[in-house]
Motif scaffolding. Sequence first.
Motif, PDB file in Angstrom:
ATOM      1  N   THR A  10      40.002  34.220  39.268  1.00  0.00           N
ATOM      2  CA  THR A  10      40.638  33.327  38.370  1.00  0.00           C
ATOM      3  C   THR A  10      40.541  33.046  37.006  1.00  0.00           C
ATOM      4  O   THR A  10      41.319  32.135  36.441  1.00  0.00           O
ATOM      5  CB  THR A  10      40.622  31.803  39.077  1.00  0.00           C
ATOM      6  OG1 THR A  10      39.184  31.323  38.865  1.00  0.00           O
ATOM      7  CG2 THR A  10      40.925  31.894  40.616  1.00  0.00           C
ATOM      8  N   GLN A  11      39.659  33.699  36.412  1.00  0.00           N
ATOM      9  CA  GLN A  11      39.226  33.495  35.232  1.00  0.00           C
ATOM     10  C   GLN A  11      39.274  34.981  34.250  1.00  0.00           C
ATOM     11  O   GLN A  11      40.253  35.567  34.452  1.00  0.00           O
ATOM     12  CB  GLN A  11      37.597  32.927  34.912  1.00  0.00           C
ATOM     13  CG  GLN A  11      37.574  31.724  35.720  1.00  0.00           C
ATOM     14  CD  GLN A  11      36.222  31.295  35.952  1.00  0.00           C
ATOM     15  OE1 GLN A  11      35.418  32.234  36.616  1.00  0.00           O
ATOM     16  NE2 GLN A  11      35.702  30.083  35.525  1.00  0.00           N
ATOM     17  N   THR A 228      42.443  36.915  36.424  1.00  0.00           N
ATOM     18  CA  THR A 228      44.056  36.469  36.327  1.00  0.00           C
ATOM     19  C   THR A 228      44.285  36.318  34.890  1.00  0.00           C
ATOM     20  O   THR A 228      45.270  36.639  34.271  1.00  0.00           O
ATOM     21  CB  THR A 228      44.210  35.253  36.994  1.00  0.00           C
ATOM     22  OG1 THR A 228      44.124  35.389  38.384  1.00  0.00           O
ATOM     23  CG2 THR A 228      45.700  34.677  36.629  1.00  0.00           C
ATOM     24  N   LEU A 229      43.420  35.772  34.096  1.00  0.00           N
ATOM     25  CA  LEU A 229      43.546  35.705  32.726  1.00  0.00           C
ATOM     26  C   LEU A 229      43.720  36.967  31.701  1.00  0.00           C
ATOM     27  O   LEU A 229      43.918  36.972  30.477  1.00  0.00           O
ATOM     28  CB  LEU A 229      42.738  34.407  32.110  1.00  0.00           C
ATOM     29  CG  LEU A 229      42.644  33.382  32.684  1.00  0.00           C
ATOM     30  CD1 LEU A 229      41.756  32.536  32.032  1.00  0.00           C
ATOM     31  CD2 LEU A 229      44.023  32.689  32.857  1.00  0.00           C
ATOM     32  N   VAL A 246      46.976  39.646  39.517  1.00  0.00           N
ATOM     33  CA  VAL A 246      47.342  38.563  40.318  1.00  0.00           C
ATOM     34  C   VAL A 246      47.327  38.994  41.960  1.00  0.00           C
ATOM     35  O   VAL A 246      47.932  40.013  42.236  1.00  0.00           O
ATOM     36  CB  VAL A 246      48.641  37.844  40.002  1.00  0.00           C
ATOM     37  CG1 VAL A 246      48.384  37.267  38.541  1.00  0.00           C
ATOM     38  CG2 VAL A 246      49.923  38.688  39.872  1.00  0.00           C
ATOM     39  N   THR A 268      36.082  31.653  41.279  1.00  0.00           N
ATOM     40  CA  THR A 268      35.734  31.124  40.100  1.00  0.00           C
ATOM     41  C   THR A 268      34.398  30.627  39.845  1.00  0.00           C
ATOM     42  O   THR A 268      33.627  29.985  40.386  1.00  0.00           O
ATOM     43  CB  THR A 268      36.503  29.501  40.058  1.00  0.00           C
ATOM     44  OG1 THR A 268      37.834  30.022  40.676  1.00  0.00           O
ATOM     45  CG2 THR A 268      36.508  28.722  38.861  1.00  0.00           C
ATOM     46  N   SER A 324      45.984  29.660  36.771  1.00  0.00           N
ATOM     47  CA  SER A 324      45.701  30.796  37.640  1.00  0.00           C
ATOM     48  C   SER A 324      45.991  30.289  39.222  1.00  0.00           C
ATOM     49  O   SER A 324      46.634  31.179  39.934  1.00  0.00           O
ATOM     50  CB  SER A 324      44.099  30.986  37.547  1.00  0.00           C
ATOM     51  OG  SER A 324      43.949  31.653  36.456  1.00  0.00           O
ATOM     52  N   ASN A 328      48.746  32.683  41.320  1.00  0.00           N
ATOM     53  CA  ASN A 328      48.283  33.306  42.439  1.00  0.00           C
ATOM     54  C   ASN A 328      48.685  32.641  43.809  1.00  0.00           C
ATOM     55  O   ASN A 328      48.510  33.241  44.782  1.00  0.00           O
ATOM     56  CB  ASN A 328      46.792  33.304  42.425  1.00  0.00           C
ATOM     57  CG  ASN A 328      46.414  34.396  41.371  1.00  0.00           C
ATOM     58  OD1 ASN A 328      46.729  35.817  41.629  1.00  0.00           O
ATOM     59  ND2 ASN A 328      45.640  33.821  40.478  1.00  0.00           N
TER      60      ASN A 328
END
Length: 436
Positions: A10-11, A228-229, A246, A268, A324, A328
Amino acid sequence: MAKNVVVVGTQWGDEGKGKIVDWLTDHAEGVVRFQGGHNAGHTLVIGKNEYKLNLVPSGIVREGVKCYIGNGVVLDIHHLLSEIETLEAGGIKVRDRLRISPGCPVILGYHVALDRAREAQRAACDKIGTTGKGIGPTYEDKVSRRAVRLYDLYDRERFAAKLRDILEYHNFVLTQHLGADPVDFQTVFDQALADADKIRPMIADVSAELYAVNKSGGSLLFEGAQGTLLDIDHGTYPFVTSSNCVAGQAAAGAGVGPGRLHYVLGITKAYCTRVGAGPFPTELDMETEGAPGNQMSVKGREFGTVTGRKRRCGWLDLAALKRSIIINGVSGLCITKLDVLDGLTELRLCTGYMLDGQRVDLLPMGADEVTHCEPIYETMAGWSGTTYGAQTWDELPPEARAYLHRIEEICEVSIDVVSTGPERDETILRRHPFGA
């Protein structure tokens, strides 16, 4: 009843996905990579052994589990063979359990040459921070409909014709635009055919095999790479990778219907890190000994698995995390490396930003906007006890539990798993992704 779980970062990557994929694999019949290439780096610690994987799915260290490389992965066959040989030297059987889609675009020597020449030509302030492994140029060829796909290598004449046309184009760019040396046709041709012959027994219709696993009642685990980022569409563009990272990409990148993605686990880190260039709103000073950023860097051993580059460190950014979660469709979170924060007297959570005089609660789209974001922090008490190796929620210090609860409150998603160390049993389970 079959249930499929997608694991995504997620980062900006490096969240600890490999350990979690390995931990979940005992509930899955197969583990699937669906995007990226050997620019991904997953580190697994199993007892006294450490495994560093780039292309082979993390489930490979679980005996009897099938592993799949889907069509969404760009494949450097030479690197894959090297990785397989390293694993087999360590006693892990790979060739009889690994399946590779013939639809994978193939990374060849000219992709690497283009990647490195372009990055070298960019001014220091404009460098993307690419790994130089040819990932981006290969995805470009795919989108431009000139890619060599794995199945092309098994038709010698077709491959030769395609390669001549492609090299004519790319060598012109290399020599006339980038001032680099041309790539030799015969060298690329011979190496590709030799490598393709070695992996031929592992090639399979991955999409059909995954369908068959589900039809027979087996469950699958889809393993995302990067974070994701760094997604090409939703990340801090242009400081992103070249693929979609994603959860939805699991469908296209493996050849399964989106209705077969049942649960999305968002990995995360308890703080944030980033490798390479690009905006990072919560970035901290990592050089001052004893400062929070320094502790994150040193105690977290924050060096890239693939590049060895030092990762930039900062406070946990919940505005970015919420973005995120939305992108997702995250079902639950797994927080990793909580123990790295042990001993800090004060913690900060970024809950939003000030941007052009206005408060925003979600990470904006694109690097230009993100560069101007000033983080808004909420301060919380740290803890003096240790979280390392904890296996139950009640073993965590009260302040650590409060920190995690606050993440849940702001993000409106439950924390289902907490990883408290690199070993499989150093994990707190609150709700099982395969049982949720």
